[in-house]
Design a protein around this motif. Structure first.
Motif, mmCIF file in Angstrom:
data_model
loop_
_atom_site.group_PDB
_atom_site.id
_atom_site.type_symbol
_atom_site.label_atom_id
_atom_site.label_comp_id
_atom_site.label_asym_id
_atom_site.label_seq_id
_atom_site.Cartn_x
_atom_site.Cartn_y
_atom_site.Cartn_z
ATOM 1 N N GLN A 1 -3.392 48.400 -43.435
ATOM 2 C CA GLN A 1 -3.951 48.489 -42.092
ATOM 3 C C GLN A 1 -3.555 47.289 -41.239
ATOM 4 O O GLN A 1 -3.454 46.168 -41.741
ATOM 5 N N LEU A 2 -3.372 47.545 -39.962
ATOM 6 C CA LEU A 2 -3.198 46.488 -38.962
ATOM 7 C C LEU A 2 -4.476 46.436 -38.138
ATOM 8 O O LEU A 2 -4.895 47.454 -37.569
ATOM 9 N N LYS B 1 -3.782 44.093 -43.520
ATOM 10 C CA LYS B 1 -4.581 44.155 -44.745
ATOM 11 C C LYS B 1 -4.040 45.235 -45.667
ATOM 12 O O LYS B 1 -3.841 46.380 -45.258
ATOM 13 N N GLY B 2 -3.793 44.863 -46.916
ATOM 14 C CA GLY B 2 -3.385 45.813 -47.937
ATOM 15 C C GLY B 2 -4.401 45.828 -49.056
ATOM 16 O O GLY B 2 -4.896 44.770 -49.468
ATOM 17 N N ALA B 3 -4.745 47.009 -49.546
ATOM 18 C CA ALA B 3 -5.758 47.119 -50.593
ATOM 19 C C ALA B 3 -5.396 48.243 -51.551
ATOM 20 O O ALA B 3 -4.832 49.261 -51.151
ATOM 21 N N ILE B 4 -5.726 48.056 -52.816
ATOM 22 C CA ILE B 4 -5.596 49.106 -53.827
ATOM 23 C C ILE B 4 -6.912 49.130 -54.602
ATOM 24 O O ILE B 4 -7.387 48.093 -55.076
ATOM 25 N N PHE C 1 -3.194 33.461 -45.362
ATOM 26 C CA PHE C 1 -3.499 34.466 -46.367
ATOM 27 C C PHE C 1 -4.938 34.351 -46.854
ATOM 28 O O PHE C 1 -5.505 33.257 -46.924
ATOM 29 N N GLU C 2 -5.498 35.500 -47.225
ATOM 30 C CA GLU C 2 -6.836 35.532 -47.799
ATOM 31 C C GLU C 2 -6.936 36.736 -48.728
ATOM 32 O O GLU C 2 -6.472 37.834 -48.398
ATOM 33 N N THR C 3 -7.488 36.543 -49.913
ATOM 34 C CA THR C 3 -7.696 37.653 -50.838
ATOM 35 C C THR C 3 -9.191 37.866 -51.018
ATOM 36 O O THR C 3 -9.979 36.918 -51.011
ATOM 37 N N ASP C 4 -9.579 39.118 -51.176
ATOM 38 C CA ASP C 4 -10.984 39.419 -51.400
ATOM 39 C C ASP C 4 -11.112 40.764 -52.092
ATOM 40 O O ASP C 4 -10.137 41.348 -52.553
ATOM 41 N N LEU C 5 -12.332 41.265 -52.185
ATOM 42 C CA LEU C 5 -12.596 42.565 -52.766
ATOM 43 C C LEU C 5 -12.685 43.610 -51.669
ATOM 44 O O LEU C 5 -13.261 43.361 -50.614
ATOM 45 N N SER C 6 -12.108 44.775 -51.928
ATOM 46 C CA SER C 6 -12.175 45.878 -50.982
ATOM 47 C C SER C 6 -13.084 46.964 -51.544
ATOM 48 O O SER C 6 -12.957 47.352 -52.703
ATOM 49 N N GLY D 1 -11.631 47.329 -55.484
ATOM 50 C CA GLY D 1 -10.357 46.773 -55.904
ATOM 51 C C GLY D 1 -9.961 45.580 -55.066
ATOM 52 O O GLY D 1 -10.641 45.223 -54.095
ATOM 53 N N PRO D 2 -8.850 44.934 -55.398
ATOM 54 C CA PRO D 2 -8.414 43.732 -54.685
ATOM 55 C C PRO D 2 -7.774 44.067 -53.346
ATOM 56 O O PRO D 2 -7.221 45.154 -53.141
ATOM 57 N N ALA D 3 -7.873 43.133 -52.427
ATOM 58 C CA ALA D 3 -7.246 43.268 -51.105
ATOM 59 C C ALA D 3 -6.653 41.928 -50.705
ATOM 60 O O ALA D 3 -7.111 40.866 -51.136
ATOM 61 N N ILE D 4 -5.625 41.981 -49.869
ATOM 62 C CA ILE D 4 -5.018 40.760 -49.339
ATOM 63 C C ILE D 4 -4.846 40.925 -47.836
ATOM 64 O O ILE D 4 -4.499 42.007 -47.354
ATOM 65 N N ARG D 5 -5.157 39.871 -47.100
ATOM 66 C CA ARG D 5 -4.992 39.877 -45.646
ATOM 67 C C ARG D 5 -3.979 38.806 -45.245
ATOM 68 O O ARG D 5 -3.986 37.702 -45.796
#
Length: 219
Positions: A98-99, A71-74, A20-25, A52-56
């Motif tokens: 996204q895949l 990857k999911g982002a809002i 897992f990795e979280t970052d800014l989108s 906004g935040p994103a998680i991979r």
């Protein structure tokens, strides 16, 4: 350890482990001029900037070159314009799932990079309204009043291929297909087509490079 960049993007990493990795989108749309045919007589639309935040989620860990991840982002969207002074307004929420596949051995050439992604997009009512609502003052023959809703906003597939020609120069080409069939705004008179295609080429100049390179998940 916090700010990292690779051939995908620059990001600020808040948390990461083997999968897992979280970052800014970050995302954006250019301004839409008032002389757009579907928007004849309507006000122009300012540029949109989203953050906004994103998680991979990486299906394989400890691999910086070749990876498959979800990857999911809002993101919070703001319109940014300039009349007599800067104008910034909240325009709703926009997100995606996204895949993504990154690969540098598909062609048997480490100088060649391949990237393929597909995903779905969604937005709340305020975001869709910014682009697709028709107010009573904007009604003309063939363009009736319209109020959109929230939810599904389309599907996209994109891909790119790049090859390093020199240590400082890379050439690439890319393509993207966007489909809005079944989207919340699909029947808006401002949505004139369900399919959009983009193709292009690019030259990437590497101006600076870190002396010490880091892996995604240092041991």
């Amino acid at each position: 350890e916090f700010f990292q960049t690779d051939r995908d993007n620059m990001r600020a990493i808040f948390f990461k482990n083997g999968h897992f990795e979280t970052d800014l989108s970050l995302w954006g749309n250019p301004p839409v001029p008032g002389n757009n045919r579907a928007r004849t007589g309507m006000d122009k639309l300012d540029a949109i900037i989203e953050i906004g935040p994103a998680i991979r989620y990486y299906f394989r860990q400890n691999d910086t070159q070749d990876s498959l991840y979800l990857k999911g982002a809002i993101r919070t969207a703001f319109s940014v314009g300039w009349e007599s002074s800067p104008e910034v307004h909240f325009q709703g929420l926009h997100g995606s799932i996204q895949l993504v596949l990154k690969d540098s051995i598909f062609f048997g050439d480490r100088k060649m990079k391949f990237r393929l992604s597909s995903g779905i997009h969604f937005a709340n009512e305020k975001f869709n309204s910014y682009f697709y609502d028709v107010e009573p003052d904007d009604v003309i023959p063939g363009r009736d009043i319209y109020t959109t809703g929230e939810g599904y906003s389309g599907f996209s597939i994109s891909g790119s291929i790049s090859r390093k020609l020199y240590p400082w120069l890379t050439f690439g080409c890319y393509g993207k297909w966007d489909n809005s069939s079944g989207a919340a705004y699909d029947d808006s008179p401002l949505a004139t087509t369900e399919n959009n295609y983009t193709i292009g080429t690019m030259l990437i100049f590497t101006l600076l490079k870190s002396e010490t390179m880091t892996s995604r998940y240092p041991q």
